[in-house]
Write an enzyme that holds these catalytic residues in place. Structure first.
Site, PDB file in Angstrom:
ATOM      1  N   PHE A   1     -39.167 -16.402 -56.320  1.00  0.00           N
ATOM      2  CA  PHE A   1     -38.544 -17.717 -56.268  1.00  0.00           C
ATOM      3  C   PHE A   1     -39.343 -18.711 -57.103  1.00  0.00           C
ATOM      4  O   PHE A   1     -40.543 -18.848 -56.953  1.00  0.00           O
ATOM      5  CB  PHE A   1     -38.462 -18.203 -54.812  1.00  0.00           C
ATOM      6  CG  PHE A   1     -37.884 -19.581 -54.673  1.00  0.00           C
ATOM      7  CD1 PHE A   1     -36.545 -19.834 -54.972  1.00  0.00           C
ATOM      8  CD2 PHE A   1     -38.676 -20.638 -54.251  1.00  0.00           C
ATOM      9  CE1 PHE A   1     -36.015 -21.112 -54.857  1.00  0.00           C
ATOM     10  CE2 PHE A   1     -38.148 -21.917 -54.126  1.00  0.00           C
ATOM     11  CZ  PHE A   1     -36.812 -22.160 -54.429  1.00  0.00           C
ATOM     12  N   GLN A   2     -38.667 -19.397 -58.001  1.00  0.00           N
ATOM     13  CA  GLN A   2     -39.242 -20.397 -58.898  1.00  0.00           C
ATOM     14  C   GLN A   2     -40.400 -19.829 -59.732  1.00  0.00           C
ATOM     15  O   GLN A   2     -41.347 -20.536 -60.074  1.00  0.00           O
ATOM     16  CB  GLN A   2     -39.687 -21.645 -58.126  1.00  0.00           C
ATOM     17  CG  GLN A   2     -38.493 -22.434 -57.570  1.00  0.00           C
ATOM     18  CD  GLN A   2     -38.851 -23.818 -57.087  1.00  0.00           C
ATOM     19  OE1 GLN A   2     -39.980 -24.083 -56.680  1.00  0.00           O
ATOM     20  NE2 GLN A   2     -37.875 -24.720 -57.085  1.00  0.00           N
TER      21      GLN A   2
ATOM     22  N   LYS B   1     -50.829 -19.905 -57.570  1.00  0.00           N
ATOM     23  CA  LYS B   1     -51.032 -20.641 -56.318  1.00  0.00           C
ATOM     24  C   LYS B   1     -52.224 -20.104 -55.526  1.00  0.00           C
ATOM     25  O   LYS B   1     -52.957 -20.879 -54.902  1.00  0.00           O
ATOM     26  CB  LYS B   1     -49.766 -20.583 -55.465  1.00  0.00           C
ATOM     27  CG  LYS B   1     -49.871 -21.462 -54.218  1.00  0.00           C
ATOM     28  CD  LYS B   1     -48.567 -21.651 -53.495  1.00  0.00           C
ATOM     29  CE  LYS B   1     -48.751 -22.616 -52.320  1.00  0.00           C
ATOM     30  NZ  LYS B   1     -47.498 -22.865 -51.588  1.00  0.00           N
TER      31      LYS B   1
END
Length: 560
Positions: A113-114, A163
């Site tokens: 996702f993204q 991240k």
């Protein structure tokens, strides 16, 4: 001390002297935003309405100061929304560091996702880019990004951080930023000597000043050089202000919408000295017919620009300011009264003209110049208003015209105006737009009102895509395909809805009061000036033609 990756990012920004960043948060970059929250008294974050606005704001901040602009975005669409802004900075050699976050390392390459390979996407439009997958490389990478962005020929650098790296911890060791040295190692004595010989032999020199002179901070050296060799001066859109538009030797801009004086003068000269200019097609017209009577001397920091677009007779590679300083010491004072006198006669013969009877874009810009005494910083969008801003506002100093030259980015100016005003709070900062451009990123008025950034937005509203319509009129038999914007949008109400002051101008006598009111209010103001749909930018050189084929409205009537 032991810090997580996000805290290391903030510490590295502080090391580099960053006081303002522009951005928009999202899932993968939340750790960095959390760290930024804890340091909000040291680094100001401006939340724009769109990531593209953040990139343009960072660009405007950088162009108006010479410092590195910084923007932040999350992964996926957040990162891709920066792309146009990064490309804009790349084409105009603007020092910018874009920091994005990506999905964690185990999720990379899984269509998570993204997730997007933003390093791959931006490879052709960055000076360099990095993806950081190991916290041990984080601080070193950010420091390297700032060094690359500023050194030699400046440009944008992207740092993409996964991240998990923003959450991991390790020991952080502060460092002093590496001093950015001017590029002088490639300046050759033999090139200097050849240049001096060409200048001394020339009877009709002409100087072309490009954006490199602005970036190098060489305005003082350019002025001394021009007066020492007693040469007329023209400039590119990017070179505005490196040589004062009020100087007696200045002839106006060169190229497609340059003055006839500059275009004819460059065609007649026997030596063209290009200072920090890359010979864009908009400047040269037909490159094979460009300055064909002249020998060409090119001075540029980037060796890749030498002989790229135009073959030259001599060149000096290195920092423009350093090269001109060396030349100014060694060049004798010249007196070329006959040549300069001839060019001054051309200036008198071919002045810029517009219809004085009605409200026009040039009139608005001349009034703005008069009221601000030429001391405002002007940002622009792209199109007719941009060319009028280049023609009719006389830029006395560098970094006072902030505009997208290479990429020609519609929607650039408002974000850039916000970044410029934040960097220059004591200056009047005005964005000049057409109605087509203003529509693209007008949501950034909300950014200006959110932070009470007192910018002035002038919209020259002709209810069409003016520059495209001009081409359709002249070259497409008036087939106005998809260029008419004759709808019911009310820019004054729109400004008021976003918390700004809105002023509508429909007559010449309303221009001065509107500008003076906007300056006095000290808040975001939108001035809508309604002008005719068929106003054109004159003179003009047709695409592919030689610059000496420049024509204006009178020439067009005479041909018919």
């Amino acid at each position: 001390m032991k810090l997580n990756g996000s805290e290391i990012v903030i510490e590295c920004l502080k090391e580099q002297g960053v006081d303002t960043v522009f951005g928009y948060p999202g899932g993968t970059i939340l750790n960095i935003y959390d760290a930024l929250y804890k340091h909000s008294d040291e680094i100001r974050h401006i939340l724009t309405s769109h990531e593209q606005g953040a990139a343009h704001a960072a660009d405007g901040y950088a162009r108006s100061t010479g410092k590195v602009g910084v923007c932040l975005a999350t992964s996926g669409p957040g990162a891709t929304n920066l792309v146009t802004g990064i490309a804009t900075a790349y084409m105009d050699s603007v020092p910018l560091v874009a920091i994005t976050a990506n999905v964690a390392v185990p999720l990379l390459g899984r269509d998570s996702f993204q997730e997007i390979d933003i390093a791959g996407v931006t490879m052709p439009i960055t000076k360099h880019n990095f993806i950081v997958k190991d916290i041990a490389m984080l601080a070193e990478t950010i420091r390297k990004a700032f060094e690359i962005a500023q050194s030699g020929r400046p440009g944008p650098v992207l740092v993409d951080i996964t991240k998990d790296v923003t959450a991991a911890t390790m020991k952080y060791t502060p460092a002093v930023p590496k001093k950015i040295e001017r590029k002088t190692d490639e300046i050759k004595e033999s090139d200097i000597e050849k240049a001096i010989k060409l200048i001394n032999q020339s009877k009709k020199p002409f100087i072309l000043v490009g954006g490199g002179a602005v970036i190098s901070g060489a305005a003082e050296e350019v002025t001394e050089f021009a007066h020492k060799i007693h040469s007329p001066v023209t400039d590119t859109l990017m070179g505005k202000g490196a040589f004062s538009g009020e100087d007696e030797l200045y002839t106006g801009m060169l190229g497609m919408h340059g003055t006839k004086t500059a275009n004819f003068g460059v065609t007649e000269c026997d030596l063209l000295i290009a200072i920090g200019a890359r010979f864009s097609d908009r400047v040269t017209g037909n490159a094979k017919k460009f300055a064909y009577n002249a020998k060409i001397l090119q001075i540029d920091v980037d060796p890749a620009e030498i002989n790229k677009n135009v073959l030259v007779d001599a060149s000096i590679t290195g920092d423009v300011k350093e090269i001109l300083a060396k030349l100014n010491i060694r060049i004798e004072q010249h007196n070329r009264e006959e040549w300069v006198g001839h060019i001054m006669e051309l200036k008198e013969k071919y002045p810029l003209k517009y219809n004085p009877e009605i409200l026009t874009g040039p009139y608005v810009i001349e009034e703005l110049y008069r009221i601000t005494d030429g001391d405002a910083v002007i940002t622009t969008e792209v199109g007719q208003h941009q060319m009028w801003s280049a023609q009719y506002y006389k830029y006395k100093k560098p970094r006072t015209l902030i505009t997208s030259g290479g990429l020609g980015t519609m929607g650039y100016g408002l974000g850039a105006c916000i970044g410029t005003k934040i960097a220059n709070p004591d200056k009047i900062v005005v964005n000049i737009a057409g109605d087509g451009c203003f529509r693209m990123n007008m949501n950034e008025i909300a950014t200006a009102t959110r932070y009470n950034i007192p910018i002035i937005q002038i919209v020259l509203n002709n209810h069409v895509l003016g520059m495209v319509r001009q081409w359709q009129t002249l070259f497409y038999e008036k087939r106005y395909s998809a260029t008419v914007l004759n709808d019911s949008v009310d820019f004054v109400k729109l400004a008021e809805a976003m918390g700004a002051e809105g002023i509508k101008v429909t007559k010449k006598e309303e221009v001065e009061p509107a500008i003076r009111k906007a300056i006095s209010l000290n808040k975001p103001v939108v001035i809508e000036c309604v002008i005719d749909s068929d106003d054109k930018v004159w003179p003009m050189v047709p695409a592919g033609a030689a610059i000496e084929e420049s024509f204006n409205e009178d020439d067009l009537k005479n041909r018919k």
